[in-house]
Write an enzyme that holds these catalytic residues in place. Structure first.
Site, PDB file in Angstrom:
ATOM      1  N   LYS A 219       0.819  -1.183   0.020  1.00 54.67           N
ATOM      2  CA  LYS A 219       0.153   0.022   0.010  1.00 54.67           C
ATOM      3  C   LYS A 219       0.914   1.246   0.102  1.00 54.67           C
ATOM      4  O   LYS A 219       1.932   1.232   0.390  1.00 54.67           O
ATOM      5  CB  LYS A 219      -1.002  -0.048   1.186  1.00 54.67           C
ATOM      6  CG  LYS A 219      -2.103  -0.947   0.911  1.00 54.67           C
ATOM      7  CD  LYS A 219      -3.229  -1.050   1.872  1.00 54.67           C
ATOM      8  CE  LYS A 219      -4.276  -1.777   1.499  1.00 54.67           C
ATOM      9  NZ  LYS A 219      -5.304  -2.101   2.656  1.00 54.67           N
ATOM     10  N   ARG A 254      -3.109 -10.328   5.117  1.00 57.54           N
ATOM     11  CA  ARG A 254      -3.397 -10.166   3.754  1.00 57.54           C
ATOM     12  C   ARG A 254      -2.355  -9.516   2.716  1.00 57.54           C
ATOM     13  O   ARG A 254      -2.031  -8.502   3.180  1.00 57.54           O
ATOM     14  CB  ARG A 254      -4.778  -9.298   3.648  1.00 57.54           C
ATOM     15  CG  ARG A 254      -5.313  -9.243   2.100  1.00 57.54           C
ATOM     16  CD  ARG A 254      -6.463  -8.258   2.067  1.00 57.54           C
ATOM     17  NE  ARG A 254      -7.196  -8.354   0.787  1.00 57.54           N
ATOM     18  CZ  ARG A 254      -6.621  -7.375  -0.131  1.00 57.54           C
ATOM     19  NH1 ARG A 254      -5.645  -6.720   0.140  1.00 57.54           N
ATOM     20  NH2 ARG A 254      -7.583  -7.624  -1.294  1.00 57.54           N
TER      21      ARG A 254
HETATM   22  C1  7PM Z   1      -5.454   0.855  -2.179  1.00 57.88           C
HETATM   23  C2  7PM Z   1      -6.197   0.521  -0.969  1.00 57.88           C
HETATM   24  C3  7PM Z   1      -5.117  -0.019  -3.167  1.00 57.88           C
HETATM   25  C4  7PM Z   1      -6.550  -0.717  -0.863  1.00 57.88           C
HETATM   26  C5  7PM Z   1      -5.323  -1.505  -3.036  1.00 57.88           C
HETATM   27  C6  7PM Z   1      -6.199  -1.733  -1.853  1.00 57.88           C
HETATM   28  C7  7PM Z   1      -7.786  -4.492   2.116  1.00 57.88           C
HETATM   29  C8  7PM Z   1      -8.781  -5.471   1.575  1.00 57.88           C
HETATM   30  C9  7PM Z   1      -8.233  -4.361  -0.098  1.00 57.88           C
HETATM   31  C10 7PM Z   1      -7.570  -4.534   3.564  1.00 57.88           C
HETATM   32  C11 7PM Z   1      -9.185  -6.404   3.806  1.00 57.88           C
HETATM   33  C12 7PM Z   1      -5.500  -3.919  -1.869  1.00 57.88           C
HETATM   34  C13 7PM Z   1      -6.563  -3.060  -1.677  1.00 57.88           C
HETATM   35  N1  7PM Z   1      -7.470  -3.857   1.068  1.00 57.88           N
HETATM   36  N2  7PM Z   1      -9.605  -6.039   2.573  1.00 57.88           N
HETATM   37  N3  7PM Z   1      -9.136  -5.362   0.495  1.00 57.88           N
HETATM   38  N4  7PM Z   1      -8.465  -5.444   4.333  1.00 57.88           N
HETATM   39  N5  7PM Z   1     -10.003  -7.027   4.680  1.00 57.88           N
HETATM   40  O1  7PM Z   1      -4.410  -3.859  -1.469  1.00 57.88           O
HETATM   41  O2  7PM Z   1      -6.832  -4.071   4.040  1.00 57.88           O
HETATM   42  O3  7PM Z   1      -5.811  -4.944  -2.522  1.00 57.88           O
HETATM   43  S1  7PM Z   1      -8.187  -3.639  -1.570  1.00 57.88           S
END
Ligand code: 7PM
Length: 275
Positions: A219, A254
């Site tokens: 991130k 994750r």
């Molecule tokens: C920016 C923000 C770019 C988030 C990509 C993402 C989470 C999730 C995602 C998390 C849970 C990514 C994401 N992030 N589900 N889904 N927790 N539970 O990194 O932090 O793919 S999307």
């Protein structure tokens, strides 16, 4: 597989591998998600020791477009079949849409990973009818606008009280507490300072008596914590964050980079770091 499991890996957190089935992640150059690349990715994750696979059919990244239920299902349902061909890992589906949840539940999904914490109409009632794991995540605003001007009086208190409230709603609706994990939602309506404050207080979330899931892999906060070019790899920083999350008691991580994360956690653990 149990939730708070002993995964025979010296009590390491569970590692959830991210598998996005959006056309930009797994396409064969066209507009569809390619079967072979999904199978290869799932096989790789299984081989390297992932505990579960999280499939996302709609990118929730800041500013991303919303996709329809039909489009999301057209991505996620075949991917579930392909992943089951490739390995026998439990499958988590990253969705906030009740209709998508209904369909994947009928296919026996292991976990619903909801960045909207089951706030969509009908979601609580639906989940109450199934014995399925669920991740309740905090976010402020919607993915389209959430990074515009995140604001909190006290980010830790506010995220805690949101999650506490959602846990109560889940229990009132008849969900099993033992099926639920919580997630402070790094990057979802949070400035770098908010993310750092939350991470610094990760232990506090143990008070909710649920496993804590942490998603910081690659991130922007990882890049923002130091001087770094936008396109530079965030792998090393993500591994450092994974180790600290483990030390602060996170039960599920994750991540994009499964083998690298497991190597980092195993070495940290073998050298005396524990959760
Ligand atoms: C920016 C923000 C770019 C988030 C990509 C993402 C989470 C999730 C995602 C998390 C849970 C990514 C994401 N992030 N589900 N889904 N927790 N539970 O990194 O932090 O793919 S999307």
């Amino acid at each position: 597989m149990k939730f708070k499991m002993h995964n025979n890996k010296q009590a390491l957190p569970l590692v959830m591998g991210i598998l996005n089935v959006t056309p930009d992640s797994f396409s064969d150059g066209g507009k569809t998600v390619d079967r072979d690349s999904v199978i290869r990715a799932a096989e790789m994750m299984a081989k390297s020791g992932a505990d579960l696979i999280d499939i996302g059919g709609e990118s929730t990244r800041p500013g991303a477009n919303i996709v329809s239920v039909d489009e999301e299902l057209a991505r996620v349902l075949p991917a579930m079949d392909w992943i089951r061909e490739a390995c026998d890992l439990p499958i988590s589906i990253d969705t906030y849409k009740t209709e998508v949840m209904r369909e994947v539940l009928s296919k026996g999904v292991w976990m619903i990973n909801d960045v909207n914490a089951l706030q969509a109409p009908g979601a609580l009632e639906l989940l109450a009818q199934h014995d399925v794991k669920v991740c309740l995540m905090h976010k402020q605003g919607t993915p389209q606008t959430m990074q515009a001007s995140p604001s909190y009086e006290n980010v830790v208190e506010e995220v805690m009280s949101f999650l506490k409230n959602r846990l109560e709603k889940c229990q009132e609706s008849g969900l099993q507490l033992s099926n639920i994990c919580v997630d402070p939602g790094f990057g979802f309506g949070k400035t770098l300072q908010h993310n750092v404050e939350l991470f610094g207080s990760l232990e506090v979330f143990q008070q909710l008596n649920c496993p804590v899931l942490v998603g910081v892999s690659r991130k922007s906060m990882i890049g923002a914590l130091q001087k770094m070019d936008l396109n530079e790899s965030r792998l090393a920083g993500s591994l450092a964050a994974a180790i600290v999350a483990m030390q602060k008691g996170a039960q599920i991580l994750r991540v994009h980079d499964v083998p690298e994360t497991l190597q980092a956690l195993r070495v940290a653990s073998a050298l005396g770091l524990h959760n």
